[in-house]
Write an enzyme that holds these catalytic residues in place. Structure first.
Site, PDB file in Angstrom:
ATOM      1  N   TYR A   1       0.785  -1.239   0.000  1.00 18.60           N
ATOM      2  CA  TYR A   1       0.000   0.000   0.000  1.00 18.60           C
ATOM      3  C   TYR A   1       0.815   1.285   0.000  1.00 18.60           C
ATOM      4  O   TYR A   1       0.253   2.352  -0.209  1.00 18.60           O
ATOM      5  CB  TYR A   1      -0.980  -0.027   1.172  1.00 18.60           C
ATOM      6  CG  TYR A   1      -2.020  -1.110   1.002  1.00 18.60           C
ATOM      7  CD1 TYR A   1      -3.082  -0.942   0.126  1.00 18.60           C
ATOM      8  CD2 TYR A   1      -1.889  -2.322   1.667  1.00 18.60           C
ATOM      9  CE1 TYR A   1      -4.021  -1.955  -0.065  1.00 18.60           C
ATOM     10  CE2 TYR A   1      -2.823  -3.340   1.488  1.00 18.60           C
ATOM     11  CZ  TYR A   1      -3.885  -3.155   0.616  1.00 18.60           C
ATOM     12  OH  TYR A   1      -4.799  -4.155   0.420  1.00 18.60           O
TER      13      TYR A   1
ATOM     14  N   PHE B   1     -10.245  -4.385  10.729  1.00 18.66           N
ATOM     15  CA  PHE B   1     -11.428  -4.114   9.898  1.00 18.66           C
ATOM     16  C   PHE B   1     -11.133  -4.418   8.448  1.00 18.66           C
ATOM     17  O   PHE B   1     -10.008  -4.629   8.066  1.00 18.66           O
ATOM     18  CB  PHE B   1     -11.907  -2.658  10.070  1.00 18.66           C
ATOM     19  CG  PHE B   1     -10.883  -1.609   9.791  1.00 18.66           C
ATOM     20  CD1 PHE B   1     -10.700  -1.130   8.493  1.00 18.66           C
ATOM     21  CD2 PHE B   1     -10.088  -1.068  10.784  1.00 18.66           C
ATOM     22  CE1 PHE B   1      -9.759  -0.156   8.215  1.00 18.66           C
ATOM     23  CE2 PHE B   1      -9.154  -0.092  10.529  1.00 18.66           C
ATOM     24  CZ  PHE B   1      -8.978   0.364   9.245  1.00 18.66           C
TER      25      PHE B   1
END
Length: 414
Positions: free
Chosen positions: A124, A414
């Site tokens: 990322y 999450f």
């Protein structure tokens, strides 16, 4: 045949869930119940799929979130999750295309930043995310720790009580909101989170084992200031217990509550090993023990990654311990957050505006993300060659302004 990248519809969902399971190395056998449960947690127009000849081979979704900045401000975030590309379709730029679409929409909505939990470190950074909060996990040898095994409760007038899942769903949300207001890096939890994490809603493909729950109640009015959940096993050898307790969650609004809950678990009969779960790297736990070496570090890794989408709002929303001014020249490979910004900060507040002044520091938006919650050092990033110090002393000033006394922590996956 060309690949079709688009937001999914209800009819796509079974194939999308199967592709997600494929990417995460789970069973491709998906029940109707699981599809229904997952459907209830999705925002369909923020859920993307990649389709090849009608088969889903890539997944991506985002959802609204709030994250706490240093100082306690709640910022609107675009949380990214469920990212996968099937092994047959790697290295074709599919994630890049889904990411670009989602981040552009988040910028248009006015989200201050984007968040994600990175499964792998190298992915990322190229999209402008930086590791903003890390986690550590310890395994504690209870016998060596040196705590009084006869501990029978807090000495401050508070008490520890065992409770059940329905009690947690009643008292947990208010406690978490109090923690979140003070803990930078923490994110909000909706009702669905509490249902999933107390077993009220169970995914058929996931193993659920009911944990024990304990709360700390303060001496003043019996308010719930801390919540612990843990799963023990039952191991014996030659009539001697070797039981292991794994913490699945511990949140506390006060240090007294945190200390009491650790003492409670570490003095429980038959438990010889405690696994802490993912904690902040500067958690109280190791130094809470008379012999901190009884806590063996088993995990220390990056966890929460962020990308700043609105740099002026993000920098104006957090607090600063001292006065100072910096001009930041920020580079973003996606072009969403690039620019030169002047930060004027003080304990009374901050302003951040676009400027044409000469830069004090030049850095990528991912490195600014790593600095934003106060965990990383600009001096260290400068030494690594990732930040360019255009004015002598600017890196040290950035550390004075941005670093926080305690490290950020995100308690949630999450």
């Amino acid at each position: 045949m060309s690949l079709d990248i688009r937001t999914i519809t209800g009819s796509d969902l079974p194939d999308w869930v199967r592709a997600l399971s494929t990417g995460f190395l789970r069973s491709p056998e998906i029940s109707d119940e699981e599809i229904e449960i997952r459907h209830a947690g999705l925002i369909m127009d923020r859920t993307q799929g990649v389709f090849d000849a009608g088969r889903c081979v890539g997944t991506y979704r985002s959802f609204p979130q709030e994250i706490t900045a240093p100082g306690g401000a709640a910022l609107t975030a675009n949380a990214v999750s469920n990212v996968s590309v099937s092994p047959t379709h790697r290295r074709r730029g599919l994630l890049s295309r889904m990411m670009a679409e989602d981040q552009a929409r988040a910028k248009e909505r006015g989200d201050v930043l984007s968040t994600l939990i990175a499964a792998e470190y190298p992915i990322y950074g190229r999209y402008g995310f930086g590791p903003a909060a890390w986690v550590s996990e310890w395994e504690v040898d209870v016998a060596r720790a040196g705590l009084d095994p006869r501990w029978s409760g807090p000495d401050d007038g508070g008490r520890v009580d065992l409770v059940d899942g329905p009690d947690v769903r009643k008292t947990g949300p208010e406690l978490h909101e109090r923690l979140r207001a003070a803990q930078h890096g923490a994110v909000d939890r909706d009702e669905r989170w509490w249902l999933r994490n107390t077993g009220e809603v169970r995914m058929p493909s996931e193993t659920w084992r009911e944990p024990f729950y304990a709360v700390y109640r303060s001496a003043a009015g019996g308010r719930v200031d801390g919540l612990l959940s843990y799963v023990p096993d039952d191991r014996w050898d030659a009539k001697r217990p070797h039981c292991r307790a794994t913490v699945t969650g511990l949140i506390a609004a006060t240090p007294a509550a945190e200390r009491a809950l650790w003492h409670f678990l570490l003095s429980a009969d038959w438990i010889t090993t405690v696994v802490s779960g993912l904690r902040a790297p500067d958690d109280l736990l190791p130094l809470l023990l008379p012999d901190p070496r009884a806590a063996r570090l088993t995990t220390h890794a990056d966890f929460l990654w962020i990308k700043l989408l609105d740099i002026p709002r993000a920098l104006e929303s957090r607090t600063y311990p001292a006065p100072g001014s910096l001009v930041l020249d920020v580079h973003d490979p996606a072009g969403l957050s690039a620019g030169r910004f002047r930060l004027d900060a003080s304990p009374e507040g901050a302003s951040c505006t676009a400027t044409t002044e000469s830069a004090d520091l030049s850095l990528g938006v991912g490195d600014l993300g790593a600095l934003y919650l106060g965990d990383e050092s600009a001096v260290r990033l400068t030494a690594l060659g990732r930040v360019a110090e255009e004015r002598p002393g600017a890196s040290a000033l950035a550390d004075t302004l941005l670093r926080t006394p305690r490290r950020p922590w995100c308690p949630d996956v999450f």
